[in-house]
Design a protein around this motif. Sequence first.
Motif, PDB file in Angstrom:
ATOM      1  N   THR A   1       1.086  -1.231  -0.276  1.00 58.51           N
ATOM      2  CA  THR A   1       0.069   0.302  -0.194  1.00 58.51           C
ATOM      3  C   THR A   1       0.955   1.421   0.478  1.00 58.51           C
ATOM      4  N   MET A   2       0.354   1.997  -0.942  1.00 60.66           N
ATOM      5  CA  MET A   2       1.474   3.461  -1.265  1.00 60.66           C
ATOM      6  C   MET A   2       0.568   4.564  -1.756  1.00 60.66           C
ATOM      7  N   LEU A   3       0.915   5.526  -0.327  1.00 56.89           N
ATOM      8  CA  LEU A   3       0.031   6.761  -0.864  1.00 56.89           C
ATOM      9  C   LEU A   3      -1.366   6.519  -0.839  1.00 56.89           C
ATOM     10  N   GLY A   4      -1.998   5.263  -0.141  1.00 60.92           N
ATOM     11  CA  GLY A   4      -3.449   5.284   0.372  1.00 60.92           C
ATOM     12  C   GLY A   4      -3.649   3.923  -1.074  1.00 60.92           C
ATOM     13  N   PHE A   5      -3.103   3.100  -2.039  1.00 61.22           N
ATOM     14  CA  PHE A   5      -3.284   2.766  -3.435  1.00 61.22           C
ATOM     15  C   PHE A   5      -2.551   1.470  -3.548  1.00 61.22           C
ATOM     16  N   GLU A   6      -3.438   0.437  -3.511  1.00 59.11           N
ATOM     17  CA  GLU A   6      -2.987  -0.683  -3.812  1.00 59.11           C
ATOM     18  C   GLU A   6      -1.875  -0.956  -5.048  1.00 59.11           C
ATOM     19  N   CYS A   7      -0.556  -1.253  -4.446  1.00 62.03           N
ATOM     20  CA  CYS A   7       0.610  -0.654  -5.408  1.00 62.03           C
ATOM     21  C   CYS A   7       1.029  -2.465  -5.560  1.00 62.03           C
ATOM     22  N   THR A   8       1.545  -2.820  -7.156  1.00 65.10           N
ATOM     23  CA  THR A   8       2.186  -3.864  -7.546  1.00 65.10           C
ATOM     24  C   THR A   8       3.993  -3.056  -7.186  1.00 65.10           C
ATOM     25  N   LYS A   9       4.346  -3.785  -6.544  1.00 67.11           N
ATOM     26  CA  LYS A   9       6.262  -2.694  -6.787  1.00 67.11           C
ATOM     27  C   LYS A   9       6.823  -3.812  -7.605  1.00 67.11           C
ATOM     28  N   TYR A  10       7.651  -2.821  -8.655  1.00 67.14           N
ATOM     29  CA  TYR A  10       9.144  -3.456  -9.514  1.00 67.14           C
ATOM     30  C   TYR A  10      10.274  -3.050  -8.802  1.00 67.14           C
ATOM     31  N   THR A  11      11.057  -3.841  -9.494  1.00 70.08           N
ATOM     32  CA  THR A  11      11.992  -2.571  -8.886  1.00 70.08           C
ATOM     33  C   THR A  11      13.595  -3.198 -10.821  1.00 70.08           C
ATOM     34  N   THR A  12      14.230  -2.622 -10.559  1.00 76.23           N
ATOM     35  CA  THR A  12      15.155  -2.725 -11.762  1.00 76.23           C
ATOM     36  C   THR A  12      16.234  -1.965 -11.342  1.00 76.23           C
ATOM     37  N   SER A  13      17.648  -1.678 -12.547  1.00 80.70           N
ATOM     38  CA  SER A  13      18.360  -1.174 -12.341  1.00 80.70           C
ATOM     39  C   SER A  13      18.973  -0.999 -13.802  1.00 80.70           C
ATOM     40  N   ILE A  14      18.979   0.923 -14.148  1.00 78.70           N
ATOM     41  CA  ILE A  14      19.493   0.874 -15.154  1.00 78.70           C
ATOM     42  C   ILE A  14      20.903   1.796 -15.188  1.00 78.70           C
ATOM     43  N   ASN A  15      21.806   1.838 -16.088  1.00 76.84           N
ATOM     44  CA  ASN A  15      23.137   2.893 -15.850  1.00 76.84           C
ATOM     45  C   ASN A  15      23.518   2.712 -14.158  1.00 76.84           C
ATOM     46  N   SER A  16      23.006   1.445 -13.681  1.00 75.49           N
ATOM     47  CA  SER A  16      24.034   1.478 -12.391  1.00 75.49           C
ATOM     48  C   SER A  16      22.925   2.158 -11.600  1.00 75.49           C
ATOM     49  N   ASN A  17      21.469   2.434 -12.005  1.00 73.83           N
ATOM     50  CA  ASN A  17      20.973   3.712 -10.256  1.00 73.83           C
ATOM     51  C   ASN A  17      19.677   2.197 -10.137  1.00 73.83           C
ATOM     52  N   ARG A  18      19.590   2.161  -9.155  1.00 68.81           N
ATOM     53  CA  ARG A  18      18.566   1.564  -8.559  1.00 68.81           C
ATOM     54  C   ARG A  18      16.881   2.499  -8.449  1.00 68.81           C
ATOM     55  N   ILE A  19      16.537   1.849  -9.393  1.00 72.41           N
ATOM     56  CA  ILE A  19      15.387   2.474  -9.263  1.00 72.41           C
ATOM     57  C   ILE A  19      13.886   1.557  -8.583  1.00 72.41           C
ATOM     58  N   GLU A  20      12.731   2.097  -8.190  1.00 75.22           N
ATOM     59  CA  GLU A  20      11.802   1.196  -7.372  1.00 75.22           C
ATOM     60  C   GLU A  20      10.809   1.455  -7.950  1.00 75.22           C
ATOM     61  N   ILE A  21       9.678   1.217  -8.355  1.00 75.16           N
ATOM     62  CA  ILE A  21       8.271   1.728  -8.873  1.00 75.16           C
ATOM     63  C   ILE A  21       7.083   1.142  -8.122  1.00 75.16           C
ATOM     64  N   TRP A  22       6.084   2.256  -8.266  1.00 75.29           N
ATOM     65  CA  TRP A  22       4.777   1.813  -7.270  1.00 75.29           C
ATOM     66  C   TRP A  22       3.809   1.375  -8.656  1.00 75.29           C
ATOM     67  N   MET A  23       2.931   0.318  -8.780  1.00 68.72           N
ATOM     68  CA  MET A  23       1.528   0.968  -9.670  1.00 68.72           C
ATOM     69  C   MET A  23       0.961   0.362  -9.807  1.00 68.72           C
ATOM     70  N   THR A  24      -0.527   0.679  -9.679  1.00 69.82           N
ATOM     71  CA  THR A  24      -1.754   0.771  -9.201  1.00 69.82           C
ATOM     72  C   THR A  24      -2.758   0.890 -10.417  1.00 69.82           C
ATOM     73  N   THR A  25      -3.158  -0.359 -10.115  1.00 69.88           N
ATOM     74  CA  THR A  25      -4.640  -0.789 -11.545  1.00 69.88           C
ATOM     75  C   THR A  25      -6.045  -0.793 -10.751  1.00 69.88           C
ATOM     76  N   SER A  26      -5.713  -0.366  -9.599  1.00 72.52           N
ATOM     77  CA  SER A  26      -6.824   0.033  -9.183  1.00 72.52           C
ATOM     78  C   SER A  26      -7.749   0.767  -9.448  1.00 72.52           C
ATOM     79  N   LEU A  27      -6.955   1.995 -10.293  1.00 73.98           N
ATOM     80  CA  LEU A  27      -7.961   3.295 -10.720  1.00 73.98           C
ATOM     81  C   LEU A  27      -8.764   3.023 -12.451  1.00 73.98           C
ATOM     82  N   GLY A  28      -8.112   1.726 -12.837  1.00 73.16           N
ATOM     83  CA  GLY A  28      -8.815   1.455 -14.554  1.00 73.16           C
ATOM     84  C   GLY A  28      -8.659   2.032 -15.083  1.00 73.16           C
ATOM     85  N   TYR A  29      -6.883   3.022 -15.089  1.00 68.63           N
ATOM     86  CA  TYR A  29      -6.896   2.870 -16.394  1.00 68.63           C
ATOM     87  C   TYR A  29      -5.142   3.108 -16.355  1.00 68.63           C
ATOM     88  N   ASN A  30      -4.517   3.413 -17.261  1.00 68.10           N
ATOM     89  CA  ASN A  30      -2.752   3.740 -17.320  1.00 68.10           C
ATOM     90  C   ASN A  30      -2.424   5.191 -16.853  1.00 68.10           C
TER      91      ASN A  30
END
Length: 199
Positions: free
Chosen positions: A89-118
């Motif tokens: 739960t992030m900022l009140g939304f149920e999210c899927t958390k993704y991590t990745t690395s881009i040019n040695s930078n650690r990236i964390e991303i939280w996405m929610t599908t609860s709103l019904g759009y992209n």
Amino acid sequence: IMYQSYRQGVDKQDTSYTMVHNNNKQIVIADKDKDMTNAIPGLPKSVTYVDYDSMTAFLQLNYSENESYYAKSKIGSKHIKYTTEGTETMLGFECTKYTTSINSNRIEIWMTTSLGYNATPMTQFADLEGVLVKFVRNGSSTIEIMPKSIASQKVKNSKEYKQLIPDNLGEETTSRELDNIRRNKMIITTKVFDNDRIH
């Protein structure tokens, strides 16, 4: 949707804001209320459009009503490999958390599908399903949604969709040519001498 961008430990005056408008098939990404009246000469108003049907992004540079340029590219990246870290739960939304690395930078991303759009303010992650709620790079640089700005109403009928991408975006160029235009426009030539000679 409004997003705020900031760095941990930095004064809030350095916070910037980005607006994302969407109709479930397309989004428009632009700086919030950017006043171009007193802008630096040669500085364009930049707008990004994303079409999810064709998975294409359009970066447009507007210099005046009669002078605009754009370049298009596919959204997402085949080179980015995500690891799914489960749900949070992030900022009140149920999210899927993704991590990745881009040019040695650690990236964390939280996405929610609860709103019904992209929707996302970052086209390189537009291939992830849902709305981007939060992005963190190296535990410091942050982009996050402002929950009160959320439009949760779902579009139920395709007839309700309003075209967000203009039919005429200006002169089409490549991404490299667009970078060159941006750079060259920032070079200001001023006449200093006319018939005088320097000895």
